[in-house]
Design a protein around this motif. Structure first.
Motif, PDB file in Angstrom:
ATOM      1  N   UNK A  25      -6.250   0.676  -8.986  1.00 51.05           N
ATOM      2  CA  UNK A  25      -7.213  -0.164  -8.318  1.00 51.05           C
ATOM      3  C   UNK A  25      -6.896  -1.477  -8.012  1.00 51.05           C
ATOM      4  N   UNK A  26      -7.078  -1.795  -6.844  1.00 51.52           N
ATOM      5  CA  UNK A  26      -6.737  -3.400  -6.558  1.00 51.52           C
ATOM      6  C   UNK A  26      -5.389  -3.699  -5.992  1.00 51.52           C
ATOM      7  N   UNK A  27      -4.921  -2.416  -5.231  1.00 49.69           N
ATOM      8  CA  UNK A  27      -3.746  -2.536  -4.786  1.00 49.69           C
ATOM      9  C   UNK A  27      -3.476  -1.464  -3.356  1.00 49.69           C
ATOM     10  N   UNK A  28      -2.704  -1.785  -2.598  1.00 50.03           N
ATOM     11  CA  UNK A  28      -2.823  -0.529  -1.468  1.00 50.03           C
ATOM     12  C   UNK A  28      -1.910   0.530  -2.015  1.00 50.03           C
ATOM     13  N   UNK A  29      -2.373   1.369  -2.556  1.00 54.82           N
ATOM     14  CA  UNK A  29      -1.749   2.449  -3.283  1.00 54.82           C
ATOM     15  C   UNK A  29      -0.624   3.035  -2.524  1.00 54.82           C
ATOM     16  N   UNK A  30      -1.139   3.442  -0.961  1.00 53.18           N
ATOM     17  CA  UNK A  30      -0.192   4.395  -0.360  1.00 53.18           C
ATOM     18  C   UNK A  30       1.148   3.701  -0.144  1.00 53.18           C
ATOM     19  N   UNK A  31       1.095   2.405  -0.072  1.00 53.85           N
ATOM     20  CA  UNK A  31       2.225   1.471   0.372  1.00 53.85           C
ATOM     21  C   UNK A  31       3.508   1.422  -0.898  1.00 53.85           C
ATOM     22  N   UNK A  32       3.160   2.095  -1.930  1.00 53.40           N
ATOM     23  CA  UNK A  32       4.055   1.671  -3.241  1.00 53.40           C
ATOM     24  C   UNK A  32       4.457   3.029  -3.647  1.00 53.40           C
ATOM     25  N   UNK A  33       5.844   2.716  -4.219  1.00 55.35           N
ATOM     26  CA  UNK A  33       6.236   3.848  -4.988  1.00 55.35           C
ATOM     27  C   UNK A  33       5.605   3.701  -6.588  1.00 55.35           C
ATOM     28  N   UNK A  34       5.844   4.957  -7.240  1.00 54.21           N
ATOM     29  CA  UNK A  34       5.067   4.803  -8.627  1.00 54.21           C
ATOM     30  C   UNK A  34       5.988   5.647  -9.562  1.00 54.21           C
ATOM     31  N   UNK A  46      11.356   4.837 -21.773  1.00 51.52           N
ATOM     32  CA  UNK A  46      12.299   5.656 -21.006  1.00 51.52           C
ATOM     33  C   UNK A  46      11.730   5.968 -19.728  1.00 51.52           C
ATOM     34  N   UNK A  47      12.259   5.942 -18.529  1.00 58.48           N
ATOM     35  CA  UNK A  47      11.886   6.409 -17.541  1.00 58.48           C
ATOM     36  C   UNK A  47      11.882   8.146 -17.411  1.00 58.48           C
ATOM     37  N   UNK A  48      10.912   8.526 -16.706  1.00 53.22           N
ATOM     38  CA  UNK A  48      10.869  10.033 -16.549  1.00 53.22           C
ATOM     39  C   UNK A  48      10.710  10.653 -15.355  1.00 53.22           C
ATOM     40  N   UNK A  49       9.959   9.818 -14.454  1.00 54.29           N
ATOM     41  CA  UNK A  49       9.793  10.333 -13.035  1.00 54.29           C
ATOM     42  C   UNK A  49       9.325   9.232 -12.058  1.00 54.29           C
ATOM     43  N   UNK A  50       9.772   9.444 -10.789  1.00 56.04           N
ATOM     44  CA  UNK A  50       9.180   8.481  -9.722  1.00 56.04           C
ATOM     45  C   UNK A  50       8.780   9.446  -8.549  1.00 56.04           C
ATOM     46  N   UNK A  51       7.754   8.672  -7.846  1.00 60.90           N
ATOM     47  CA  UNK A  51       7.293   9.507  -6.569  1.00 60.90           C
ATOM     48  C   UNK A  51       7.231   8.291  -5.685  1.00 60.90           C
ATOM     49  N   UNK A  52       8.117   8.320  -4.504  1.00 65.31           N
ATOM     50  CA  UNK A  52       8.114   7.214  -3.307  1.00 65.31           C
ATOM     51  C   UNK A  52       6.891   7.471  -2.306  1.00 65.31           C
ATOM     52  N   UNK A  71       1.167  12.832  -5.758  1.00 63.44           N
ATOM     53  CA  UNK A  71       0.091  11.665  -5.570  1.00 63.44           C
ATOM     54  C   UNK A  71      -0.912  11.919  -4.242  1.00 63.44           C
ATOM     55  N   UNK A  72      -2.112  11.351  -4.567  1.00 61.27           N
ATOM     56  CA  UNK A  72      -3.340  11.504  -3.689  1.00 61.27           C
ATOM     57  C   UNK A  72      -3.599  10.151  -3.425  1.00 61.27           C
ATOM     58  N   UNK A  73      -3.065   9.630  -2.067  1.00 65.41           N
ATOM     59  CA  UNK A  73      -3.413   8.462  -1.710  1.00 65.41           C
ATOM     60  C   UNK A  73      -4.734   8.289  -1.556  1.00 65.41           C
ATOM     61  N   UNK A  74      -5.655   8.974  -0.995  1.00 68.79           N
ATOM     62  CA  UNK A  74      -7.001   8.954  -0.655  1.00 68.79           C
ATOM     63  C   UNK A  74      -7.557   8.517  -2.006  1.00 68.79           C
ATOM     64  N   UNK A  75      -7.144   8.833  -3.365  1.00 68.18           N
ATOM     65  CA  UNK A  75      -7.663   8.579  -4.386  1.00 68.18           C
ATOM     66  C   UNK A  75      -7.137   7.587  -5.094  1.00 68.18           C
ATOM     67  N   UNK A  76      -6.027   7.175  -4.619  1.00 69.83           N
ATOM     68  CA  UNK A  76      -5.319   6.140  -5.241  1.00 69.83           C
ATOM     69  C   UNK A  76      -4.777   6.416  -6.700  1.00 69.83           C
ATOM     70  N   UNK A  77      -4.689   7.629  -6.660  1.00 67.76           N
ATOM     71  CA  UNK A  77      -4.179   8.206  -8.164  1.00 67.76           C
ATOM     72  C   UNK A  77      -2.874   8.921  -7.661  1.00 67.76           C
TER      73      UNK A  77
END
Length: 115
Positions: A25-34, A46-52, A71-77
């Motif tokens: 929350x508080x961020x434009x979720x769809x514009x970011x990689x997680x 340790x890093x295990x996964x990324x989604x662009x 990822x579900x950008x509509x749910x910011x999740x």
């Protein structure tokens, strides 16, 4: 203020499955990689996964073929589906915004794989 909330951790037997969620929350979720990271007792995080931003995932060798990040950008999740869990997957799992370094870590969610 950006908030990340991880959930879905639990105690599961070896070979079992869990689905973790990271709600932002508080961020434009769809514009970011997680990404997802984990930290086992006495070990470094340790890093295990990324989604662009296109939804393209990448995985550490240790989880590739067993974990699926979506990822579900509509749910910011975004979601980490974990299958065929092993005892060595036991850790606290954290999500992270990879394209905005000012966003801190969430509180994490505990995953314990044990019989």
């Amino acid at each position: 203020q950006v908030q990340l909330v991880e959930s879905g951790g639990d105690l599961v037997q070896p070979g079992g499955s869990l689905k973790l969620s990271c709600a932002a929350s508080g961020i434009l979720f769809g514009m970011h990689a997680w990404g997802w990271y984990r930290q086992a007792p006495g070990k470094q995080r340790e890093w295990i996964a990324t989604i662009d931003t296109r939804g393209q995932p990448d995985y550490a060798v240790s989880v590739k073929g067993r974990f699926t990040l979506s990822r579900d950008n509509a749910k910011a999740t975004h979601y980490l589906q974990m299958d065929n869990l092993k005892p060595e997957d036991t850790a606290v799992y954290y999500c992270k915004c990879l394209t905005n370094p000012s966003v801190g870590w969430g509180q994490g969610t505990q995953v314990t794989v044990s019989s």
